[in-house]
Enzyme design. Structure first.
Site, PDB file in Angstrom:
ATOM      1  N   CYS A 158      53.766  54.680  22.111  1.00 15.01           N
ATOM      2  CA  CYS A 158      55.007  54.812  23.116  1.00 15.01           C
ATOM      3  C   CYS A 158      55.621  55.822  22.374  1.00 15.01           C
ATOM      4  CB  CYS A 158      55.682  53.556  23.171  1.00 15.01           C
ATOM      5  SG  CYS A 158      54.926  52.153  23.789  1.00 15.01           S
ATOM      6  N   GLN A 161      63.332  49.148  15.877  1.00 15.79           N
ATOM      7  CA  GLN A 161      62.237  49.599  14.479  1.00 15.79           C
ATOM      8  C   GLN A 161      63.075  49.168  13.038  1.00 15.79           C
ATOM      9  OE1 GLN A 161      58.923  49.131  13.299  1.00 15.79           O
ATOM     10  NE2 GLN A 161      58.988  49.755  15.599  1.00 15.79           N
ATOM     11  N   HIS A 176      60.755  56.316  20.945  1.00 13.59           N
ATOM     12  CA  HIS A 176      59.958  55.696  21.868  1.00 13.59           C
ATOM     13  C   HIS A 176      60.500  55.887  23.213  1.00 13.59           C
ATOM     14  CE1 HIS A 176      58.578  51.798  23.289  1.00 13.59           C
ATOM     15  NE2 HIS A 176      58.155  51.506  22.341  1.00 13.59           N
ATOM     16  N   ASP A 224      69.038  53.365  18.696  1.00 16.96           N
ATOM     17  CA  ASP A 224      67.963  52.328  19.166  1.00 16.96           C
ATOM     18  C   ASP A 224      67.539  51.726  17.800  1.00 16.96           C
ATOM     19  OD1 ASP A 224      65.344  50.989  19.522  1.00 16.96           O
ATOM     20  OD2 ASP A 224      64.469  52.541  20.529  1.00 16.96           O
ATOM     21  N   LYS A 253      60.930  41.824  17.263  1.00 18.50           N
ATOM     22  CA  LYS A 253      60.452  42.819  16.032  1.00 18.50           C
ATOM     23  C   LYS A 253      61.103  42.114  14.736  1.00 18.50           C
ATOM     24  CE  LYS A 253      59.058  46.399  18.535  1.00 18.50           C
ATOM     25  NZ  LYS A 253      59.233  47.696  18.632  1.00 18.50           N
TER      26      LYS A 253
HETATM   27  C1  LIG Z   1      59.470  48.592  19.866  1.00 20.17           C
HETATM   28  C2  LIG Z   1      60.361  49.440  20.214  1.00 20.17           C
HETATM   29  C3  LIG Z   1      61.305  49.703  21.490  1.00 20.17           C
HETATM   30  C4  LIG Z   1      60.892  48.825  22.573  1.00 20.17           C
HETATM   31  O1  LIG Z   1      61.230  47.652  22.595  1.00 20.17           O
HETATM   32  P1  LIG Z   1      61.002  46.402  23.651  1.00 20.17           P
HETATM   33  O2  LIG Z   1      61.035  45.210  22.786  1.00 20.17           O
HETATM   34  O3  LIG Z   1      59.500  46.592  24.231  1.00 20.17           O
HETATM   35  O4  LIG Z   1      61.969  46.621  24.766  1.00 20.17           O
HETATM   36  C5  LIG Z   1      62.235  50.795  21.528  1.00 20.17           C
HETATM   37  N1  LIG Z   1      62.288  51.565  20.376  1.00 20.17           N
HETATM   38  C6  LIG Z   1      61.587  51.406  19.367  1.00 20.17           C
HETATM   39  C7  LIG Z   1      62.036  52.441  18.191  1.00 20.17           C
HETATM   40  C8  LIG Z   1      60.709  50.365  18.977  1.00 20.17           C
HETATM   41  O5  LIG Z   1      60.168  50.296  17.964  1.00 20.17           O
END
Ligand SMILES: *Cc1c(COP(=O)(O)O)cnc(C)c1O
Length: 404
Positions: free
Chosen positions: A362, A201, A121, A198, A224
């Site tokens: 993104c 997701q 992302h 990260d 999420k």
């Molecule tokens: C949604 C997402 C982000 C960004 O999250 P924010 O809530 O917009 O800060 C970063 N990495 C992954 C893999 C995502 O799915």
């Protein structure tokens, strides 16, 4: 097991209509929907004990402080952090990554190397590029193959004693691939490099245990996983959080302030300058309770069923191609139909009540890799049904007929 009809009663938004049709919400990878218990938590906070935390002696402030710290404890327990003060409550994944990327400015030197994956992302790319600009460090990329799987042999060749940091998503939001983070972490640690995962997701589908993973940093967004927007977690090992300088200056993050010198507060407050999203934090805790009551094993099993069902049905549509066919994936399907622009498909199916995402999600480097402008992405949650998938398939067939 999942009683999906019962679960759907928990989500008021799932009862609504869009363009005269029942809403079919398949944009869960962008944000999840909010159950009534979480909405109630938010209403209760503003109705009964809205107050600023940590500084007040009055009862409301103490109630709000207790609820906020209880939420931190819930987040700690969920991700199995060793200490509550290793859980920094942030505004979300993007904020969490920026805290770490900015903090590393003083820890890197020109020529040091940091490693990212090809399926990130933008929020796990851009802050690190900015770090490279500040420090002269070099960004290396683990490539992926056509299936959307990282090429781990290439990771091995990128690693060296110049490697200081590796940052990879646990699950790709654009492809659904579950990355081999255990192996990634282990190999980085063998060279004393730090690892940030990260988990934005992954978190709605997989319950990560940060101690078992031995990960240095793990970041998520509450929105999420059935929580509100504007709140998230930065988990960091105590030793790393002590090493990093504060990100923002302000109230709450200080110990003593004079005009000559200010000393900083200890963890977690050092990274929590200013009044936080108090209500959001408390609601984040409520969302974790809600999901844990359903159970992550049950969620994963049910979503795997939805993924398999939808994949088989989609592949029957003429000219449909799925991007991201890794062995290990969560319930995200990115696809295109022939050469029809994803945006046109998204617009038509929306008229039929179906919410899918279209575009680059993104993750422009992934689209460049496949040489496409974007995809249509359907992403499922535990409150979705096979009947909804059927409605999407019908809608897609209509769209393909009109546009093809
Ligand atoms: C949604 C997402 C982000 C960004 O999250 P924010 O809530 O917009 O800060 C970063 N990495 C992954 C893999 C995502 O799915």
């Amino acid at each position: 097991m999942i009683d999906v009809q019962k679960i759907r009663q928990d989500f008021p938004i799932l009862q609504r209509q869009v363009n005269g049709k029942p809403l079919v919400y398949f944009d869960n990878a962008a944000t999840s929907q909010t159950p009534q218990v979480v909405i109630n938590t938010i209403v209760d906070y503003y109705t009964n004990y809205n107050a600023n935390i940590h500084r007040g002696v009055h009862s409301l402030s103490q109630e709000a402080t207790d609820a906020y710290e209880l939420a931190r404890h819930k987040v700690q327990t969920h991700f199995n952090a060793k200490h509550a003060h290793e859980v920094i409550l942030t505004s979300g994944t993007t904020h969490s990554i920026n805290i770490v990327a900015t903090g590393f400015t003083s820890l890197l030197q020109k020529g040091d190397e940091i490693i990212v994956s090809a399926m990130e992302h933008h929020s796990n790319i851009v802050p690190w590029q900015m770090l490279c600009e500040r420090t002269g460090a070099v960004l290396k990329v683990i490539p992926m193959n056509q299936e959307g799987t990282l090429i781990m042999e290439e990771y091995d060749t990128l690693l060296s004693n110049k490697t200081k940091l590796v940052f990879v998503n646990h699950v790709s939001n654009a492809l659904g691939t579950i990355n081999p983070i255990r192996e990634i972490i282990k190999k980085a640690h063998a060279l004393d490099a730090a690892v940030l995962i990260d988990g934005a997701q992954a978190s709605p589908h997989i319950k990560a245990d940060v101690q078992e993973l031995d990960v240095d940093f793990y970041v998520v967004s509450a929105h999420k996983l059935c929580g509100p927007t504007g709140v998230g977690m930065l988990y960091g090992k105590e030793s790393w959080l002590n090493k990093l300088p504060p990100y923002q200056g302000g109230g709450e993050m200080i110990d003593q302030v004079t005009f000559e010198k200010t000393t900083y507060a200890g963890l977690p407050h050092k990274f929590e300058a200013g009044t936080p999203n108090i209500c959001g934090g408390i609601a984040f805790g409520a969302a974790l309770d809600y999901m844990n009551n359903i159970g992550f094993d049950a969620i994963a099993a049910y979503e795997a069923e939805l993924l398999e069902y939808a994949t088989q049905k989609l592949l029957k549509i003429d000219g449909l191609k799925i991007y991201g066919t890794a062995q290990e994936k969560t319930a995200v399907i990115s696809f295109n139909i022939g050469t029809i622009h994803p945006y046109d498909i998204g617009t038509i199916v929306d008229k039929l009540g179906i919410a899918v995402r279209t575009g680059h999600h993104c993750a422009q480097p992934i689209m460049d890799f496949y040489k496409i402008p974007g995809t249509v992405r359907a992403s499922f949650a535990f409150y979705n049904t096979k009947e909804e998938i059927d409605l999407m398939i019908d809608a897609l067939q209509k769209a393909a007929m009109m546009l093809g």
